[in-house]
Write a protein that holds these residues in place. Structure first.
Motif, PDB file in Angstrom:
ATOM      1  N   ARG A 256     -35.763  38.031  20.825  1.00  0.00           N
ATOM      2  CA  ARG A 256     -35.172  37.325  19.663  1.00  0.00           C
ATOM      3  C   ARG A 256     -34.477  36.045  20.122  1.00  0.00           C
ATOM      4  NH1 ARG A 256     -32.231  42.313  16.970  1.00  0.00           N
ATOM      5  NH2 ARG A 256     -32.385  43.000  19.116  1.00  0.00           N
ATOM      6  N   ASN A 257     -35.211  35.331  20.952  1.00  0.00           N
ATOM      7  CA  ASN A 257     -34.729  34.071  21.516  1.00  0.00           C
ATOM      8  C   ASN A 257     -35.822  33.030  21.334  1.00  0.00           C
ATOM      9  OD1 ASN A 257     -33.961  31.891  23.134  1.00  0.00           O
ATOM     10  ND2 ASN A 257     -33.025  33.195  24.679  1.00  0.00           N
ATOM     11  N   PRO A 258     -35.580  31.995  20.527  1.00  0.00           N
ATOM     12  CA  PRO A 258     -36.642  31.009  20.261  1.00  0.00           C
ATOM     13  C   PRO A 258     -37.033  30.183  21.470  1.00  0.00           C
ATOM     14  CG  PRO A 258     -34.543  30.257  19.361  1.00  0.00           C
ATOM     15  CD  PRO A 258     -34.327  31.672  19.810  1.00  0.00           C
TER      16      PRO A 258
ATOM     17  N   ALA B 145     -44.319  47.049  16.234  1.00  0.00           N
ATOM     18  CA  ALA B 145     -42.991  47.323  16.784  1.00  0.00           C
ATOM     19  C   ALA B 145     -42.107  46.082  16.694  1.00  0.00           C
ATOM     20  CB  ALA B 145     -43.112  47.785  18.237  1.00  0.00           C
ATOM     21  N   LEU B 146     -42.685  44.916  16.949  1.00  0.00           N
ATOM     22  CA  LEU B 146     -41.908  43.679  16.852  1.00  0.00           C
ATOM     23  C   LEU B 146     -41.528  43.383  15.405  1.00  0.00           C
ATOM     24  CD1 LEU B 146     -43.806  41.402  19.407  1.00  0.00           C
ATOM     25  CD2 LEU B 146     -41.657  42.632  19.733  1.00  0.00           C
ATOM     26  N   ASP B 147     -42.354  43.805  14.462  1.00  0.00           N
ATOM     27  CA  ASP B 147     -41.993  43.666  13.041  1.00  0.00           C
ATOM     28  C   ASP B 147     -40.706  44.433  12.737  1.00  0.00           C
ATOM     29  OD1 ASP B 147     -44.143  42.070  12.498  1.00  0.00           O
ATOM     30  OD2 ASP B 147     -45.358  43.646  11.587  1.00  0.00           O
ATOM     31  N   THR B 148     -40.605  45.657  13.263  1.00  0.00           N
ATOM     32  CA  THR B 148     -39.399  46.452  13.001  1.00  0.00           C
ATOM     33  C   THR B 148     -38.182  45.859  13.705  1.00  0.00           C
ATOM     34  OG1 THR B 148     -39.777  47.941  14.897  1.00  0.00           O
ATOM     35  CG2 THR B 148     -40.806  48.531  12.797  1.00  0.00           C
ATOM     36  N   LEU B 149     -38.399  45.179  14.843  1.00  0.00           N
ATOM     37  CA  LEU B 149     -37.277  44.595  15.575  1.00  0.00           C
ATOM     38  C   LEU B 149     -36.617  43.454  14.811  1.00  0.00           C
ATOM     39  CD1 LEU B 149     -38.365  44.468  19.328  1.00  0.00           C
ATOM     40  CD2 LEU B 149     -36.406  45.656  18.355  1.00  0.00           C
ATOM     41  N   THR B 150     -37.343  42.851  13.880  1.00  0.00           N
ATOM     42  CA  THR B 150     -36.734  41.780  13.084  1.00  0.00           C
ATOM     43  C   THR B 150     -35.605  42.317  12.207  1.00  0.00           C
ATOM     44  OG1 THR B 150     -38.365  42.069  11.304  1.00  0.00           O
ATOM     45  CG2 THR B 150     -38.889  40.471  13.036  1.00  0.00           C
ATOM     46  N   LEU B 151     -35.563  43.634  11.991  1.00  0.00           N
ATOM     47  CA  LEU B 151     -34.503  44.261  11.201  1.00  0.00           C
ATOM     48  C   LEU B 151     -33.293  44.643  12.053  1.00  0.00           C
ATOM     49  CD1 LEU B 151     -36.780  46.668   9.101  1.00  0.00           C
ATOM     50  CD2 LEU B 151     -35.942  44.410   8.442  1.00  0.00           C
ATOM     51  N   GLY B 152     -33.416  44.497  13.377  1.00  0.00           N
ATOM     52  CA  GLY B 152     -32.338  44.881  14.285  1.00  0.00           C
ATOM     53  C   GLY B 152     -32.710  46.117  15.084  1.00  0.00           C
ATOM     54  N   ASN B 153     -32.051  46.310  16.222  1.00  0.00           N
ATOM     55  CA  ASN B 153     -32.375  47.436  17.104  1.00  0.00           C
ATOM     56  C   ASN B 153     -32.147  48.789  16.442  1.00  0.00           C
ATOM     57  OD1 ASN B 153     -33.102  45.705  19.137  1.00  0.00           O
ATOM     58  ND2 ASN B 153     -31.174  45.885  20.272  1.00  0.00           N
ATOM     59  N   ASP B 154     -31.026  48.918  15.732  1.00  0.00           N
ATOM     60  CA  ASP B 154     -30.713  50.207  15.100  1.00  0.00           C
ATOM     61  C   ASP B 154     -31.735  50.553  14.030  1.00  0.00           C
ATOM     62  OD1 ASP B 154     -28.493  50.454  16.721  1.00  0.00           O
ATOM     63  OD2 ASP B 154     -27.114  49.566  15.246  1.00  0.00           O
TER      64      ASP B 154
ATOM     65  N   THR C 118     -39.269  53.339  16.352  1.00  0.00           N
ATOM     66  CA  THR C 118     -39.683  52.450  17.436  1.00  0.00           C
ATOM     67  C   THR C 118     -39.016  52.859  18.739  1.00  0.00           C
ATOM     68  OG1 THR C 118     -39.966  50.598  15.896  1.00  0.00           O
ATOM     69  CG2 THR C 118     -39.773  50.056  18.220  1.00  0.00           C
ATOM     70  N   ASP C 119     -39.824  53.092  19.759  1.00  0.00           N
ATOM     71  CA  ASP C 119     -39.309  53.422  21.089  1.00  0.00           C
ATOM     72  C   ASP C 119     -39.025  52.110  21.813  1.00  0.00           C
ATOM     73  OD1 ASP C 119     -38.812  54.216  23.683  1.00  0.00           O
ATOM     74  OD2 ASP C 119     -40.431  55.689  23.735  1.00  0.00           O
ATOM     75  N   MET C 120     -37.761  51.713  21.859  1.00  0.00           N
ATOM     76  CA  MET C 120     -37.390  50.406  22.393  1.00  0.00           C
ATOM     77  C   MET C 120     -37.748  50.274  23.881  1.00  0.00           C
ATOM     78  SD  MET C 120     -36.182  48.693  19.913  1.00  0.00           S
ATOM     79  CE  MET C 120     -35.541  47.352  20.873  1.00  0.00           C
ATOM     80  N   ALA C 121     -37.524  51.334  24.636  1.00  0.00           N
ATOM     81  CA  ALA C 121     -37.817  51.272  26.071  1.00  0.00           C
ATOM     82  C   ALA C 121     -39.309  51.070  26.304  1.00  0.00           C
ATOM     83  CB  ALA C 121     -37.342  52.547  26.762  1.00  0.00           C
ATOM     84  N   ARG C 122     -40.126  51.758  25.525  1.00  0.00           N
ATOM     85  CA  ARG C 122     -41.576  51.628  25.684  1.00  0.00           C
ATOM     86  C   ARG C 122     -42.046  50.236  25.280  1.00  0.00           C
ATOM     87  NH1 ARG C 122     -46.142  51.934  22.697  1.00  0.00           N
ATOM     88  NH2 ARG C 122     -48.006  52.789  23.705  1.00  0.00           N
ATOM     89  N   VAL C 123     -41.495  49.700  24.200  1.00  0.00           N
ATOM     90  CA  VAL C 123     -41.877  48.359  23.741  1.00  0.00           C
ATOM     91  C   VAL C 123     -41.537  47.320  24.804  1.00  0.00           C
ATOM     92  CG1 VAL C 123     -41.422  46.555  22.023  1.00  0.00           C
ATOM     93  CG2 VAL C 123     -41.707  48.930  21.300  1.00  0.00           C
ATOM     94  N   ARG C 124     -40.331  47.428  25.378  1.00  0.00           N
ATOM     95  CA  ARG C 124     -39.936  46.483  26.428  1.00  0.00           C
ATOM     96  C   ARG C 124     -40.855  46.586  27.631  1.00  0.00           C
ATOM     97  NH1 ARG C 124     -34.443  47.689  24.968  1.00  0.00           N
ATOM     98  NH2 ARG C 124     -34.384  49.325  26.558  1.00  0.00           N
ATOM     99  N   LEU C 125     -41.168  47.825  28.039  1.00  0.00           N
ATOM    100  CA  LEU C 125     -42.030  48.025  29.198  1.00  0.00           C
ATOM    101  C   LEU C 125     -43.416  47.437  28.951  1.00  0.00           C
ATOM    102  CD1 LEU C 125     -42.620  49.259  31.967  1.00  0.00           C
ATOM    103  CD2 LEU C 125     -43.205  51.405  30.793  1.00  0.00           C
ATOM    104  N   MET C 126     -43.990  47.714  27.778  1.00  0.00           N
ATOM    105  CA  MET C 126     -45.333  47.224  27.478  1.00  0.00           C
ATOM    106  C   MET C 126     -45.359  45.705  27.373  1.00  0.00           C
ATOM    107  SD  MET C 126     -47.468  49.783  27.302  1.00  0.00           S
ATOM    108  CE  MET C 126     -48.826  49.333  26.233  1.00  0.00           C
TER     109      MET C 126
ATOM    110  N   PRO D 204     -44.040  38.837  13.070  1.00  0.00           N
ATOM    111  CA  PRO D 204     -44.569  38.924  14.435  1.00  0.00           C
ATOM    112  C   PRO D 204     -45.996  39.448  14.532  1.00  0.00           C
ATOM    113  CG  PRO D 204     -42.296  39.668  14.392  1.00  0.00           C
ATOM    114  CD  PRO D 204     -42.704  39.460  12.958  1.00  0.00           C
ATOM    115  N   SER D 205     -46.337  40.483  13.749  1.00  0.00           N
ATOM    116  CA  SER D 205     -47.679  41.052  13.847  1.00  0.00           C
ATOM    117  C   SER D 205     -48.748  40.049  13.439  1.00  0.00           C
ATOM    118  CB  SER D 205     -47.786  42.314  12.985  1.00  0.00           C
ATOM    119  OG  SER D 205     -47.495  42.016  11.630  1.00  0.00           O
TER     120      SER D 205
END
Length: 337
Positions: free
Chosen positions: A89-91, A218-227, A234-242, A280-281
């Protein structure tokens, strides 16, 4: 016109532009081969005719690998930039932020510095790939279960260290010719690449891009915030790893065969984001096509602007991207004020 129709139209236009630029890339060059002869040489061949055999050699061993690498490298850079900007979330995020490009460059520089590239030409791309994978392992180990800020800090640290080691190799270069070869390789180029480079980088680029494209929802859901993203499963750790691994594989393979080409992953997503409604998608496939179009167009421009001077592709993208980067910083400062 509905959003879905507008998006499909945008993708169709981008695909048309990429196909046109790919065809133009095959027909532009110092050899001065006619358009019809170029296509005929690609698909028919020229056995028994020395003149036609020379045309076939130019098309199949010089222009086709260059066009294919432009397509793959541009797609990987544009796509990875869009993924990282959505994840962090950094342009201002782009593939070099993870240290992948700098570490891949360091691997290639070591191959040149030690003389391995002279004894075994494939040592250069293979060591560059090794550098990229070492970077992602180090970033992942430093990050652990940390958040996006930790990823950024780890990437900056790895990139800085790789840049310092590259400078050390230049400083201690045994002769000026080796130093010049290192500098020219780091500028980035698609010239003098063969189908061997395509076969080396192609599978990694395809695998990395596939991993990145799978993160769209997963990135679509991240636009709503991590929580909110976690509450939606959404598995945040898996998304970051992938995202990190996919970027390392795709961009590392690209850098391994072309050298460092900057700013594509920064510029392309920003240009296309307003056209896809900042979803994002939808941005990911558009950015892959946009990145391919930008690299193909820049490579054609390099051949037309300075056909006999070997203008490096990375130089041209930096000339375009650096002012754009400054404009982004200026706009972010105005919005924060």
């Amino acid at each position: 016109m509905s959003d879905a129709v507008s998006y499909r139209l945008l993708v169709a236009v981008l695909m048309g532009v990429v196909v046109a630029l790919f065809g133009l890339s095959l027909t532009v060059g110092p050899a001065g081969i006619a358009f019809g002869d170029s296509l005929n040489a690609l698909f028919v061949g020229g056995e028994g005719d020395s003149a036609r055999e020379a045309v076939v050699l130019v098309m199949r061993e010089i222009r086709l690998p260059r066009a294919l690498l432009g397509l793959g490298v541009g797609a990987s850079l544009g796509l990875s930039g869009a993924v990282l900007q959505g994840l962090l979330r950094n342009p201002l995020a782009e593939p070099g932020l993870l240290g992948v490009s700098a570490s891949a460059s360091l691997g290639a520089v070591l191959a040149i510095y030690t003389g391995l590239s002279a004894m075994f030409p494939l040592a250069l791309p293979l060591m560059a790939l090794g550098g990229a994978f070492a970077a992602v392992v180090l970033v992942q180990a430093m990050t652990g279960s940390g958040g996006t800020l930790t990823i950024i800090l780890a990437g900056v640290a790895v990139s800085s260290f790789a840049g310092a080691m590259t400078s050390l190799a230049l400083n201690l270069s045994p002769n000026p010719f080796a130093a010049l070869e290192i500098v020219f390789w780091m500028l980035g180029s698609l010239a003098d690449r063969s189908m061997t480079h395509v076969w080396i980088a192609g599978p990694f680029i395809l695998a990395g891009c596939a991993m990145l494209l799978m993160q769209g929802r997963a990135l679509d859901t991240l636009t709503l915030g991590n929580d909110a993203a976690r509450s939606l499963g959404t598995d945040m750790a898996r998304v970051r790893l992938m995202a990190v691994l996919g970027t390392a594989i795709a961009v590392g393979a690209s850098t391994a065969v072309t050298g460092a080409i900057g700013f594509v992953g920064l510029v392309v997503p920003h240009l296309l984001r307003p056209l896809v409604g900042a979803v994002p998608s939808r941005l990911l496939p558009a950015s892959a096509l946009g990145g391919a179009a930008m690299i193909l167009a820049a490579d054609i421009a390099v051949r037309l602007l300075a056909p006999g001077r070997d203008l490096k592709l990375g130089v041209l993208t930096a000339i375009i991207g650096a002012p754009f980067f400054l404009w982004l910083v200026h706009r972010a400062r105005k919005e924060a004020a």
